[in-house]
Design a protein around this motif. Structure first.
Motif, short mmCIF file in Angstrom:
data_model
loop_
_atom_site.label_atom_id
_atom_site.label_comp_id
_atom_site.label_asym_id
_atom_site.label_seq_id
_atom_site.Cartn_x
_atom_site.Cartn_y
_atom_site.Cartn_z
N VAL A 456 0.81 -2.04 -0.37
CA VAL A 456 0.04 0.05 -0.11
C VAL A 456 1.00 1.23 -0.12
CG1 VAL A 456 -1.72 1.38 1.56
CG2 VAL A 456 -1.90 -0.90 1.13
N ASN A 457 1.46 1.04 0.47
CA ASN A 457 3.16 2.33 0.56
C ASN A 457 4.11 3.13 -0.42
OD1 ASN A 457 2.13 3.08 3.53
ND2 ASN A 457 4.36 2.17 4.16
N ALA A 458 3.84 1.60 -1.20
CA ALA A 458 4.23 1.47 -2.53
C ALA A 458 4.05 2.81 -3.24
CB ALA A 458 4.53 0.27 -2.90
N ASP A 459 4.44 2.85 -4.72
CA ASP A 459 4.43 3.84 -5.81
C ASP A 459 3.68 2.71 -7.24
OD1 ASP A 459 4.70 6.08 -4.51
OD2 ASP A 459 6.40 6.03 -3.87
N LEU A 460 4.57 2.02 -7.14
CA LEU A 460 4.52 0.76 -8.22
C LEU A 460 4.65 -0.25 -7.68
CD1 LEU A 460 4.18 0.55 -11.34
CD2 LEU A 460 7.11 1.13 -12.18
N LEU A 461 3.97 -1.57 -8.24
CA LEU A 461 4.46 -3.22 -7.54
C LEU A 461 4.44 -3.52 -8.81
CD1 LEU A 461 0.65 -3.13 -5.55
CD2 LEU A 461 3.34 -2.49 -4.68
N LEU A 462 5.38 -4.22 -8.71
CA LEU A 462 6.40 -5.66 -9.12
C LEU A 462 6.32 -7.06 -9.53
CD1 LEU A 462 8.37 -5.39 -12.13
CD2 LEU A 462 10.61 -6.07 -10.18
N LEU A 463 5.40 -6.92 -10.25
CA LEU A 463 5.74 -9.07 -10.39
C LEU A 463 5.95 -9.61 -11.60
CD1 LEU A 463 2.77 -10.49 -9.54
CD2 LEU A 463 1.62 -9.98 -11.93
N LYS A 521 10.28 0.71 -19.58
CA LYS A 521 11.24 2.71 -19.19
C LYS A 521 9.51 3.39 -19.04
CE LYS A 521 14.36 3.90 -21.05
NZ LYS A 521 15.64 4.18 -22.43
N ALA A 522 9.44 3.26 -20.05
CA ALA A 522 7.91 4.16 -20.29
C ALA A 522 7.44 4.38 -18.68
CB ALA A 522 7.27 4.32 -21.36
N MET A 523 6.62 2.62 -18.82
CA MET A 523 5.71 3.43 -17.55
C MET A 523 6.21 3.09 -16.36
SD MET A 523 3.24 0.09 -15.74
CE MET A 523 1.96 -0.29 -14.37
N ILE A 524 7.80 2.75 -15.50
CA ILE A 524 8.40 3.35 -14.95
C ILE A 524 8.70 5.02 -14.55
CG2 ILE A 524 10.52 3.43 -13.48
CD1 ILE A 524 11.37 0.78 -14.25
N ARG A 525 8.91 5.84 -15.94
CA ARG A 525 9.11 6.76 -15.73
C ARG A 525 7.91 7.68 -15.90
NH1 ARG A 525 10.90 11.25 -21.00
NH2 ARG A 525 11.20 12.54 -19.78
N ARG A 526 6.55 7.00 -16.61
CA ARG A 526 4.89 8.20 -16.20
C ARG A 526 4.40 8.15 -14.70
NH1 ARG A 526 3.18 4.79 -19.31
NH2 ARG A 526 1.72 3.28 -17.71
N GLU A 527 5.01 6.78 -13.91
CA GLU A 527 4.72 7.02 -12.31
C GLU A 527 5.81 7.88 -11.39
OE1 GLU A 527 1.41 5.27 -11.61
OE2 GLU A 527 1.88 4.64 -13.57
N TYR A 528 6.41 7.46 -11.97
CA TYR A 528 7.84 8.33 -11.56
C TYR A 528 7.48 10.02 -11.72
CZ TYR A 528 12.00 11.01 -10.44
OH TYR A 528 13.59 11.59 -10.14
N GLN A 529 6.88 10.30 -12.72
CA GLN A 529 6.44 11.95 -13.03
C GLN A 529 5.76 11.86 -11.93
OE1 GLN A 529 5.98 11.44 -16.83
NE2 GLN A 529 8.84 12.99 -17.53
N ARG A 530 3.59 10.89 -11.97
CA ARG A 530 3.34 11.08 -11.31
C ARG A 530 3.86 11.86 -9.45
NH1 ARG A 530 -0.40 6.96 -13.78
NH2 ARG A 530 -1.43 8.67 -15.14
N TRP A 531 5.00 10.76 -8.73
CA TRP A 531 5.24 11.22 -7.92
C TRP A 531 5.97 11.78 -7.55
CZ3 TRP A 531 10.19 11.66 -6.24
CH2 TRP A 531 10.43 11.86 -4.93
N GLU A 532 6.93 12.90 -8.72
CA GLU A 532 7.68 13.88 -8.39
C GLU A 532 6.84 15.57 -8.39
OE1 GLU A 532 12.03 15.19 -10.65
OE2 GLU A 532 9.90 15.08 -11.90
N ARG A 533 5.72 15.05 -9.09
CA ARG A 533 4.87 16.13 -9.24
C ARG A 533 4.46 16.50 -7.92
NH1 ARG A 533 3.38 14.77 -14.28
NH2 ARG A 533 2.22 13.27 -14.23
N GLY A 534 4.13 15.38 -7.31
CA GLY A 534 3.53 15.30 -5.59
C GLY A 534 1.96 14.81 -5.86
N GLU A 535 1.65 13.72 -7.22
CA GLU A 535 0.01 13.60 -6.48
C GLU A 535 -0.03 12.21 -6.87
OE1 GLU A 535 -1.12 12.24 -11.16
OE2 GLU A 535 0.05 14.14 -12.04
#
Length: 765
Positions: A456-463, A521-535
């Motif tokens: 729950v605390n994570a930003d992206l879950l890897l399976l 890469k694209a998915m990681i970057r997309r989720e990283y950018q959301r985190w970076e924007r504080g979303e």
């Protein structure tokens, strides 16, 4: 006034304490009369003591086996104890014996109650059960937790500590076990290293337990015979199909010694360990209890295992065992529809024999978790679970992160790769080679709640599933808890596979092949950018994932248990001819097969059978199906019946037939009753003693006999590991075999105080 009439009056006036005092005052001999035993049972039943009542009714029935009132009373008692199968058996016998309409109405009413009765008691063999932990535990504990809500009360057979090399335990999960649920913990001496030496008798007992399953496959029994000839082979067998074989054997000993097997309406076994299913097979074969076998993973065709090689002896043995178990269970479960197809195709199973119930998540597990209100201190990719195989490599993700770092599309100091659970050192060292060792946070094993909170605390879950087509049907256990955590999921899994389909349908993430690094890469970057924007997005929760909730899945299991409970009895499996060969070779009990027919314990019964032949001309052509050791044939020859042919499918039995009848060797042969042309010839008389109870298609066998042929058959009234059926009354015998022959007479021949044979004389229709 007669004691019986006095008792009946006291009971009718509901003066039960006086009735008990009256019974106590009776002389011992009087209390042993079946009528008094029956009325004592009635008093116990009225006082709410069905277990005590059962004892008295069974004692009365032993003296008076055809009394309708005793049969009904016992049926009612069995019903109150939850012993549905025994109750139905008594009602059927009562129906045949009952003469008055009132009792017939009572029988119909009780039968209707049994039909409408939902649920019952289920014996669950679940080796991995709290406090043992790990992915395999959750399916079992959640089923056990929620089954009582669907009227099924589990008794769980588990173990007391994890096997060597498996150190995961979580005492907090003990709270999941419903109060009052019986959990029996059988020690596993071999897998835990506590039992390093075994006595010869214990070794033999465990091996016999295994062979009692393998004998249902001629190929498996042949391999067993080869392995059992050497010390190395015996050591291999003692840990086949897994190291928990001795645990399964000990569990069966406990069940038969300490539990009333008849109280269970179903047995549920779950693997791993693989040996757990031997418990279900044993109870099914011996007691006829409906059995559901749950395969959390495939065995022979496990996509994470070695490719099946039929030339490999070990592979063949596992395949044959899995085949026997699949055929023996009333229903087998898998965790995905694709696995159902795999079982049907690889083992030739009919549709409906295997069904899927996925793994899932428990809504209650998430109720106490804290949902973060602000973004994490670092963008966190979370992997939860074991990380130990080539297919579950994090290398593609590390490659993607390294490229994003080199392209300055992420600030690597703000990124965390958290691994929750056990991980092979190679995976951690691999991160060092990518220059990313410093972003790895390896927590080691956490409690279940802590692991869920990490998700729950994570930003992206890897399976991690695997790329190859063989992983199309694979769900990992954590997948469903990932879905419920509400965080986006990056899955390395086959396109159009089980995981990919659910992610696309739910919108909870995306699945890529490990070679698709640009898309990763694209998915990681997309989720990283959301985190970076504080979303901080609201947790994802598509309504379709609710079908994976554990309570809903347990309802599916309850439906399966209900279906097998109410289905017509599933036929037991036949054993291979090699077991009969062994019996003939050893001589059987008391060396009976090596004796003259006059010294056999069947001799008195055979003399009775010869009475049917008094009207048969000595020149009549006779065929004996299942000639065995040729002892009855020897008796026929001595009585002048020389126009005889006999066959058996056990070669050792035929060898004994020839040895016991040296002047008539040519009259015996090895043959299969369903294939041999001998069955198609014309005979005046066909004899078939103690064969029909050993074969599933007994009626089909008899149909091969020419119409108008005289027939003399025998079947038993007792169960045996070699039997697939037995009969409790002449009416049952007449009902079954009256379909293929015009029965002139049925007689009973006692073998001992309890066991007898039914001889059936008639003409083939």
């Amino acid at each position: 006034m007669e004691p019986i009439q006095t008792l009946e009056n006291l009971i009718s006036m509901d003066r039960l304490p006086e009735a008990l005092d009256f019974i106590e005052a009776l002389p011992q001999e009087e209390r042993q009369r079946w009528q008094v035993q029956n009325l004592t049972g009635v008093v116990c039943l009225c006082c709410g003591q069905p277990k005590e009542a059962r004892t008295f009714f069974e004692a009365a029935l032993e003296q008076q086996p055809d009394d309708a009132e005793v049969l009904y009373n016992l049926a009612e008692t069995y019903a109150s104890l939850g012993m549905k199968r025994r109750a139905e058996e008594m009602l059927e016998r009562c129906r045949r014996c009952a003469g008055d309409r009132e009792l017939a109405d009572d029988v119909a009413s009780l039968r209707q109650q049994l039909t409408e009765q939902k649920g019952g008691r289920v014996l669950m063999a679940a080796y991995y059960f709290p406090p043992l932990s790990g992915s395999g535990v959750f399916r079992s504990i959640k089923f056990a937790k929620y089954l009582p809500q669907f009227d099924w009360q589990p008794t769980v057979i588990s173990t007391d500590r994890p096997p060597n090399g498996w150190k995961f335990s979580d005492d907090s999960q003990l709270n999941e076990i419903p109060e009052g649920m019986e959990v029996v913990r059988i020690p596993d001496g071999i897998s835990t290293g506590r039992e390093t030496t075994l006595s010869g008798s214990r070794v033999q007992a465990i091996l016999n337990f295994l062979r009692d399953v393998l004998r249902f496959s001629p190929e498996a029994d042949k391999i067993y015979a080869q392995l059992s000839q050497s010390r190395e082979g015996i050591m291999e067998l003692l840990t086949f199909p897994c190291g928990a074989l001795s645990w399964a054997y000990d569990a069966v000993q406990y069940i038969e010694t300490h539990l009333d097997v008849e109280q269970f309406q179903a047995v549920y076994t779950t693997s791993g360990p693989s040996s757990a299913h031997l418990i279900g097979f044993y109870l099914k074969q011996k007691y006829g209890i409906p059995w559901v076998a749950d395969y959390r993973d495939q065995w022979t065709f496990n996509p994470y295992g070695a490719v099946y090689n039929p030339d490999n002896r070990d592979h063949r043995l596992l395949f044959e065992l899995e085949s026997v178990l699949l055929r023996g269970a009333d229903c087998s479960l898998t965790i995905e529809d694709g696995m159902v197809s795999s079982y049907e195709q690889n083992f030739g199973l009919e549709s409906g024999k295997v069904v899927s119930i996925t793994n899932g998540y428990d809504e209650e597990d998430f109720a106490s978790l804290q949902t973060p209100q602000s973004r994490t201190d670092k963008f966190t990719i979370n992997y939860s679970g074991l990380l130990y195989t080539e297919q579950r490599s994090i290398a593609p993700v590390l490659t993607a992160i390294r490229q994003l770092r080199d392209e300055k599309k992420v600030d690597i100091s703000k990124l965390r790769f958290r691994i929750v659970g056990a991980a092979a050192e190679g995976n951690i060292e691999g991160a060092e080679r990518y220059g990313l060792g410093h972003i790895i946070e390896h927590t080691g094993y956490l409690t279940h709640r802590e692991a869920l909170q990490a998700n729950v605390n994570a930003d992206l879950l890897l399976l991690l599933v695997g790329d190859e087509p063989k992983f199309q049907s694979v769900y990992t256990g954590k997948f469903f808890e990932y879905l419920r955590s509400g965080r986006p999921i990056l899955a390395l899994a086959p396109k159009d596979g089980a995981v990919d389909r659910v992610l696309r349908e739910s919108g909870h993430g995306e699945a890529y092949l490990s070679t698709q690094v640009p898309r990763i890469k694209a998915m990681i970057r997309r989720e990283y950018q959301r985190w970076e924007r504080g979303e901080r997005r609201e947790p994802l929760h598509a309504s379709m994932i609710e079908r994976f909730e554990r309570k809903a899945l347990t309802r599916q299991l309850a439906d399966v248990l209900e279906n097998v409970k109410n289905a017509p009895p599933h036929q037991l499996l036949e054993i291979s001819s090699s077991l009969y060969d062994d019996a003939y070779r050893s001589g059987g009990a008391g060396s009976n097969y090596h004796r003259s027919y006059t010294e056999s314990f069947y001799y008195p019964s055979w003399r009775q059978a010869m009475g049917y032949l008094e009207s048969v001309n000595h020149s009549t052509a006779i065929l004996e199906i299942g000639c065995g050791a040729g002892q009855f044939a020897n008796m026929l020859f001595d009585h002048g019946f020389l126009n005889y042919i006999g066959f058996d499918y056990a070669a050792e039995g035929v060898a004994l037939s020839k040895k016991n009848n040296p002047e008539h060797e040519e009259k015996f042969s090895v043959a299969d009753a369903f294939e041999t042309e001998l069955m198609e010839k014309e005979y005046g008389l066909v004899i078939c003693f103690e064969v029909l109870e050993h074969v599933q298609k007994d009626l089909a066998l008899l149909q091969r006999i020419r119409p108008g042929t005289q027939m003399l058959l025998s079947v038993p009234n007792f169960d045996d590991p070699y039997h697939v059926r037995y009969f409790t009354s002449e009416e049952q015998v007449r009902e079954r075999y009256g379909r293929v022959m015009r029965i002139s007479n049925i007689s009973v021949s006692a073998l001992n105080e309890k066991n007898c044979l039914y001889y059936i004389w008639g003409e083939k229709l």
